[in-house]
Design a protein around this motif. Structure first.
Motif, PDB file in Angstrom:
ATOM      1  N   THR A 187       0.815  -1.230   0.042  1.00  0.00           N
ATOM      2  CA  THR A 187       0.073  -0.049  -0.048  1.00  0.00           C
ATOM      3  C   THR A 187       0.786   1.101   0.099  1.00  0.00           C
ATOM      4  N   GLU A 188       0.385   2.343   0.192  1.00  0.00           N
ATOM      5  CA  GLU A 188       1.242   3.849   0.232  1.00  0.00           C
ATOM      6  C   GLU A 188       2.084   3.707   1.331  1.00  0.00           C
ATOM      7  N   ASP A 189       2.107   2.776   2.254  1.00  0.00           N
ATOM      8  CA  ASP A 189       3.023   2.817   3.582  1.00  0.00           C
ATOM      9  C   ASP A 189       4.066   1.575   3.305  1.00  0.00           C
ATOM     10  N   ASN A 217       3.258   2.203  -3.638  1.00  0.00           N
ATOM     11  CA  ASN A 217       2.173   2.143  -4.502  1.00  0.00           C
ATOM     12  C   ASN A 217       2.451   3.088  -5.494  1.00  0.00           C
ATOM     13  N   GLU A 269      -4.315   3.007   4.560  1.00  0.00           N
ATOM     14  CA  GLU A 269      -4.750   2.192   3.330  1.00  0.00           C
ATOM     15  C   GLU A 269      -4.817   0.885   3.497  1.00  0.00           C
ATOM     16  N   ARG A 270      -3.882   0.184   4.370  1.00  0.00           N
ATOM     17  CA  ARG A 270      -3.817  -1.123   4.831  1.00  0.00           C
ATOM     18  C   ARG A 270      -4.816  -1.446   5.803  1.00  0.00           C
ATOM     19  N   TYR A 293      -7.949  -1.391   3.513  1.00  0.00           N
ATOM     20  CA  TYR A 293      -8.152  -2.669   2.736  1.00  0.00           C
ATOM     21  C   TYR A 293      -8.385  -4.085   3.749  1.00  0.00           C
TER      22      TYR A 293
END
Lengths: 287, 137
Positions: free
Chosen positions: A55-57, A86, B96-97, B100
């Motif tokens: 993901t973004e991290d 990402n 985001e993690r 999701y």
């Protein structure tokens, strides 16, 4: 090479089973699989998605082994992709193209293998093709693939001008969840003959050309996507016509660690041999 | 022959533009949504990505609120009187993690209740469209 591929894949499997718990957070299949040149995408064409499940991290990575067995040839492509936050992806693929009987006919020797390495990079410019729903704005990425052939002299003797080349591409990919559809359009500027296996540029033409590539897929379940791809290709060599490629594919993700793609690919004419129908199989191992 | 095709075509068109509530019906209406939400919370509270966000909440109230929210999202005959998605997630800095993680558990719960894939994706599409109100807020 096939052996090396298998060995590295076995190592990857071991590694995956030991770090299983740390798999990154994106949704199943949302990093695509590895297309034949290593970039995240479908089978033949890159998608705008960043490879891996990061993901973004997070950072994510996939290794792959792909076999394309046509009526008269066999190609093995092995490599990996690493995705950062990402946003960026870097990929590598080693392709080994077995000429089988054609090698003997050409005087290269039975089973002579043409080999090239592909180094890829991609950046996501705007959008998120999966999260952004309720509008049709796609995810847009820009990428390049630097390809270096290992047998420059051989491919030049058949009319290629160079043993290396860079493909540049821009792609737009969108998943429309309400319709369970995935759509991709790629525009590639390239001089590669048979994606580089026959070198770059030729006696007939030696300039960059813009080639579109399309993919459409239907998401049957969160684990299974099937679809169709079409890739336009240039035609630079006088010695052999080159046709567009197309495939019908199905990808099943067992989980984030393993995905299997099976496709029927039609590769048209490839040096001396016409109508190459192929079975495309690819295993992806994710971290 | 031509007539036959016309009939088929009309059938297709009418199927494609079925009533707005078809997804709501595919979920088994309000009762079906409540079952999905019940199962969802079992998964959410076991998942290291999501449990912290939900542990502290009044479970019954949260479940009821989410059921109504999904029902309204699917244009069902319910009333959602809770906070907006933006309000509800303010200051929580959802990653985001985690987002999701929520989606994956939702998929698990919908699969367990045999919700048809197309209906699942229709709901996920509507929820994903709200990601800006939920992630990093």
């Amino acid at each position: 090479m096939f052996k090396v591929g298998i060995t590295s894949l076995c190592l990857s499997v071991l590694l995956v089973t030991s770090i299983n718990a740390s798999t990154s957070g994106k949704l199943l299949l949302s990093g695509g699989v590895n297309q034949v040149e290593g970039s995240a995408g479908g089978g033949l064409t890159p998608w705008a998605f960043i490879g891996g499940y990061g993901t973004e991290d997070e950072i994510g990575a996939n290794a792959f082994i792909t076999n394309v067995k046509s009526s008269d040839y066999n190609m093995v492509s092995t490599g990996f992709v690493v995705g950062f936050y990402n946003r960026f992806e870097f990929s590598f693929a080693h392709q080994s193209f077995d000429t089988r009987d054609v090698g003997a006919t050409l005087g290269l020797g039975q089973g002579y293998e043409l080999k090239q390495n592909v180094f890829g990079a991609k950046v996501r410019l705007f959008g998120d093709g999966i999260l952004e729903q309720g509008n049709l704005f796609p995810q847009i990425s820009f990428g390049l693939q630097y390809k270096k052939h290992e047998q420059g002299r051989v491919v030049k003797s058949y009319g290629a001008k160079d043993d290396s080349g860079i493909d540049f591409y821009l792609n737009a990919t969108k998943v429309i969840l309400s319709e369970s559809l995935l759509m991709n359009l790629t525009l590639r500027a390239t001089k590669a003959n048979q994606i580089g296996i026959m070198g770059f540029g030729g006696d007939r033409k030696n300039n960059y050309e813009l080639m579109p590539e399309f993919s459409i897929g239907y998401l049957f379940t969160r684990k299974f996507i099937a679809g169709f791809e079409y890739r336009f290709k240039p035609n630079n060599l006088g010695v052999a016509t080159e046709d567009d490629w197309l495939d019908v594919f199905g990808t099943y993700a067992f989980n984030k660690n393993f995905a299997l793609t099976i496709a029927y690919a039609y590769l048209g004419n490839i040096v001396l041999k016409d109508k190459q129908s192929s079975l495309y199989t690819s295993l992806q191992v994710g971290f | 022959m031509f007539k036959k095709y016309t009939v088929c075509l009309l059938l297709l068109i009418s199927c494609a533009s079925t009533d707005k509530l078809s997804t709501y019906h595919d979920f088994g209406e309000k009762k079906g949504i409540e079952k999905v939400v019940d199962d969802l919370f079992v998964y959410l509270l076991k998942d290291e990505r999501t449990k912290e966000s939900f542990q502290r909440l009044n479970l019954d109230k949260t479940k009821e609120g989410l059921s109504n929210f999904i029902c309204v999202t699917l244009e069902g005959p319910c009333k959602y009187e809770g906070q907006s998605m933006k309000r509800a997630h303010k200051g929580q800095e959802i990653t985001e993690r985690q987002f999701y993680g929520m989606v994956e558990n939702m998929q698990k719960a919908m699969n367990k209740n045999n919700i048809p894939q197309r209906a699942q994706n229709k709901l996920l599409g509507k929820l994903a469209a709200m990601h800006k109100d939920i992630i990093g807020n």
